[in-house]
Design an enzyme around this catalytic site. Structure first.
Site, PDB file in Angstrom:
ATOM      1  N   HIS A 150     -53.572-121.404 -34.909  1.00  0.00           N
ATOM      2  CA  HIS A 150     -53.598-121.763 -35.708  1.00  0.00           C
ATOM      3  C   HIS A 150     -52.848-123.526 -36.557  1.00  0.00           C
ATOM      4  O   HIS A 150     -52.723-123.817 -37.360  1.00  0.00           O
ATOM      5  CB  HIS A 150     -52.769-120.616 -37.185  1.00  0.00           C
ATOM      6  CG  HIS A 150     -52.835-120.361 -38.683  1.00  0.00           C
ATOM      7  ND1 HIS A 150     -52.091-120.800 -39.588  1.00  0.00           N
ATOM      8  CD2 HIS A 150     -54.562-120.818 -38.932  1.00  0.00           C
ATOM      9  CE1 HIS A 150     -52.586-121.019 -40.602  1.00  0.00           C
ATOM     10  NE2 HIS A 150     -53.853-120.808 -40.253  1.00  0.00           N
ATOM     11  N   LYS A 194     -52.423-127.316 -36.969  1.00  0.00           N
ATOM     12  CA  LYS A 194     -52.801-128.061 -36.948  1.00  0.00           C
ATOM     13  C   LYS A 194     -52.617-129.453 -36.180  1.00  0.00           C
ATOM     14  O   LYS A 194     -50.782-130.311 -37.193  1.00  0.00           O
ATOM     15  CB  LYS A 194     -53.339-128.650 -38.127  1.00  0.00           C
ATOM     16  CG  LYS A 194     -54.213-127.386 -38.624  1.00  0.00           C
ATOM     17  CD  LYS A 194     -53.440-126.540 -39.599  1.00  0.00           C
ATOM     18  CE  LYS A 194     -53.910-125.358 -39.910  1.00  0.00           C
ATOM     19  NZ  LYS A 194     -53.459-124.233 -40.332  1.00  0.00           N
ATOM     20  N   ASP A 196     -50.774-141.570 -29.006  1.00  0.00           N
ATOM     21  CA  ASP A 196     -49.736-142.641 -28.794  1.00  0.00           C
ATOM     22  C   ASP A 196     -47.970-142.105 -27.664  1.00  0.00           C
ATOM     23  O   ASP A 196     -47.256-142.626 -27.179  1.00  0.00           O
ATOM     24  CB  ASP A 196     -49.451-144.272 -28.682  1.00  0.00           C
ATOM     25  CG  ASP A 196     -51.820-144.738 -28.642  1.00  0.00           C
ATOM     26  OD1 ASP A 196     -52.064-144.328 -27.718  1.00  0.00           O
ATOM     27  OD2 ASP A 196     -51.373-145.426 -29.130  1.00  0.00           O
ATOM     28  N   LYS A 220     -48.353-124.975 -47.254  1.00  0.00           N
ATOM     29  CA  LYS A 220     -47.191-124.519 -46.353  1.00  0.00           C
ATOM     30  C   LYS A 220     -45.810-124.837 -46.375  1.00  0.00           C
ATOM     31  O   LYS A 220     -45.749-125.804 -45.266  1.00  0.00           O
ATOM     32  CB  LYS A 220     -47.676-123.743 -44.499  1.00  0.00           C
ATOM     33  CG  LYS A 220     -49.261-123.425 -44.555  1.00  0.00           C
ATOM     34  CD  LYS A 220     -50.399-123.715 -43.950  1.00  0.00           C
ATOM     35  CE  LYS A 220     -51.408-123.651 -43.856  1.00  0.00           C
ATOM     36  NZ  LYS A 220     -51.937-121.875 -44.635  1.00  0.00           N
ATOM     37  N   ASP A 231     -32.279-124.543 -50.126  1.00  0.00           N
ATOM     38  CA  ASP A 231     -31.363-125.760 -50.398  1.00  0.00           C
ATOM     39  C   ASP A 231     -31.321-127.079 -50.588  1.00  0.00           C
ATOM     40  O   ASP A 231     -32.415-127.796 -50.483  1.00  0.00           O
ATOM     41  CB  ASP A 231     -30.098-125.433 -49.790  1.00  0.00           C
ATOM     42  CG  ASP A 231     -29.381-124.209 -50.686  1.00  0.00           C
ATOM     43  OD1 ASP A 231     -29.668-123.601 -51.639  1.00  0.00           O
ATOM     44  OD2 ASP A 231     -29.159-123.307 -50.050  1.00  0.00           O
TER      45      ASP A 231
END
Length: 475
Positions: free
Chosen positions: A220, A222, A227, A396, A401
């Site tokens: 899942h 990404k 470089d 996500k 804090d």
């Protein structure tokens, strides 16, 4: 023997075999399924309807990614050598956390907190793709690319052409995609990449044919690495919907992250582990790295079914346990397990400002229905739930804090135990303030959930929600 009697005998024999295999798999489930809820569900299914449950267990019942685990533990000498070299180089930038959560996160992720990073928050698809395509165009040596979903639509074709252009310019391009998430990606799309010299591989559950059809494990992540100097991770895949072009979802709310500095080396190693699993090779990459003037502290946390424990579940639970003032979580799915739910409840009871931001619109019906069953126990303890109303929410993000986290992991069982995920954590005050400002705007474009949205619905709806929650172990 008449045909009818022969058919009956064959059918009886097949059913007997299914029952025997089902009983044996009950033992396997008792020993290996990670949750008691999942174990009970499998046992009941395997004993009551083995002709249905046995094939399902073969496809989705495993909870460990054994071959990947062996590679991680050092049986792959080439990968181990690269990992050791990277850790040695990062020691110059390493900062040992002095708090309980920092030590836990470093242990669970297996990668250090480093100084000298530059973190750039990317809000929504247009900003993310603009930065990503600009970075891809600047590549001189190599590109590492890994996406859960890649589509052959307008964005997908632009993405493909961007990679092809760099490959034709002499840049080595390694393209990894998940075979379940990108199951509609055409062979012609890949052949055009091959013709340009792009290396590509699909991330499956196993290179060996006997378990090739395991469906429950998915990559899942990404990831884009340019470089070895610049990297991108976050919630956005390659598809038009991430630019708000899907009529069903409309506006698409997402968050991505651009990183520079030593943390890029850690992201590069995560990609290398995945690529080695899928393609059985370890490409030669640049591991020199360098510090950025922004000098922000960060750690990369890769999690997944190759871990000895449920790492992302423990990361979220520890964030809740150590939070003192606020714990804000944005996720498209709210299906916590008992451990995480307890941690969220106790944090709210302690007086922590616990807020969960989820979408108004569903993209997966079962997980959307499941979330309703958590409204009553959450709200009763002081947890505030919000529904985002300005489109589909897919980001996500966690803010505990002054600790901010952006990545690919959701607040559900798949991310806790079944998906390979990657997140970046930072205690940098400026970055935390930026994330807080972003989430405050999201909350202002949301509505607070009331417990009556579940308790006063029809019996049939509440029953459907309860039934959907039973599927949480495999959703």
């Amino acid at each position: 023997m008449p045909h009818q009697e022969l058919f009956a005998a064959v059918l009886a024999g097949a059913l007997l075999i299914f029952h025997i295999v089902g009983f044996l798999l009950v033992i396997h489930a008792l020993m290996h399924v990670r949750t008691s809820q999942g174990t009970i569900a499998w046992i009941v299914s395997l004993l009551a309807a083995p002709w249905l449950a046995v094939p399902m267990y073969y496809f989705t019942g495993k909870s460990r990614f054994s071959g990947y685990v062996r590679a991680r533990r050092g049986e792959d000498a080439a990968l181990r050598k690269v990992a050791d070299d990277m850790h040695r180089r990062l020691r110059h930038y390493e900062i040992k956390p002095d708090d309980a959560f920092g030590r836990a996160a470093e242990f669970l992720g297996g990668l250090p907190f480093t100084r000298g990073n530059e973190l750039t928050l990317l809000i929504d698809g247009e900003e993310t793709f603009e930065a990503m395509f600009e970075a891809i165009a600047s590549a001189e040596k190599y590109l590492l690319v890994n996406f859960f979903i890649v589509k052959n639509d307008r964005v997908g074709q632009r993405f493909q052409q961007a990679l092809i252009d760099r490959a034709k310019a002499g840049v080595k391009v390694y393209f990894l995609y998940d075979e379940i998430g990108s199951n509609k990606l055409s062979r012609s799309y890949l052949k055009e990449m091959e013709a340009a010299g792009i290396f590509h591989a699909s991330f499956g559950s196993n290179r060996h044919w006997v378990s090739r059809v395991q469906l429950n494990f998915r990559n899942h992540r990404k990831i884009v690495v340019v470089d070895g100097k610049e990297a991108f991770i976050g919630g956005i895949n390659v598809g038009d919907e991430y630019l708000g072009r899907d009529q069903r979802f409309g506006a698409w709310r997402d968050t991505h992250l651009k990183l520079k500095g030593p943390s890029v080396q850690a992201i590069q190693l995560v990609f290398l582990e995945d690529w080695n699993w899928a393609a059985d090779e370890v490409p030669d990459l640049d591991w020199s790295g360098q510090a950025e003037s922004a000098d922000q502290m960060a750690a990369v946390i890769p999690t997944g079914p190759a871990d000895p424990v449920d790492s992302w579940q423990l990361v979220v639970a520890e964030m809740a346990n150590t939070a003192r003032e606020r714990l804000w979580i944005a996720s498209p799915y709210f299906v916590p397990d008992d451990g995480v739910m307890t941690a969220l409840q106790t944090a709210a009871i302690r007086g922590v400002d616990v807020r969960i931001l989820i979408p108004e619109k569903p993209d997966h019906l079962l997980v959307w229905l499941s979330a309703f069953t958590y409204f009553e126990p959450a709200i009763a303890c002081g947890i505030k739930l919000f529904r985002y109303t300005r489109g589909f929410l897919h980001q996500k993000v966690v803010l505990s804090d002054q600790l901010a986290c952006v990545g690919t992991a959701n607040l559900d069982n798949r991310s806790f135990r079944l998906n390979f995920e990657i997140s970046a954590l930072s205690p940098d005050p400026a970055f935390a303030d930026e994330v807080a400002h972003m989430l405050e705007l999201d909350f202002s474009q949301s509505r607070e959930v009331k417990v009556e949205e579940f308790t006063e619905r029809s019996f049939g709806f509440r029953l459907a929600c309860r039934a959907a929650r039973l599927m949480a172990p495999v959703q």
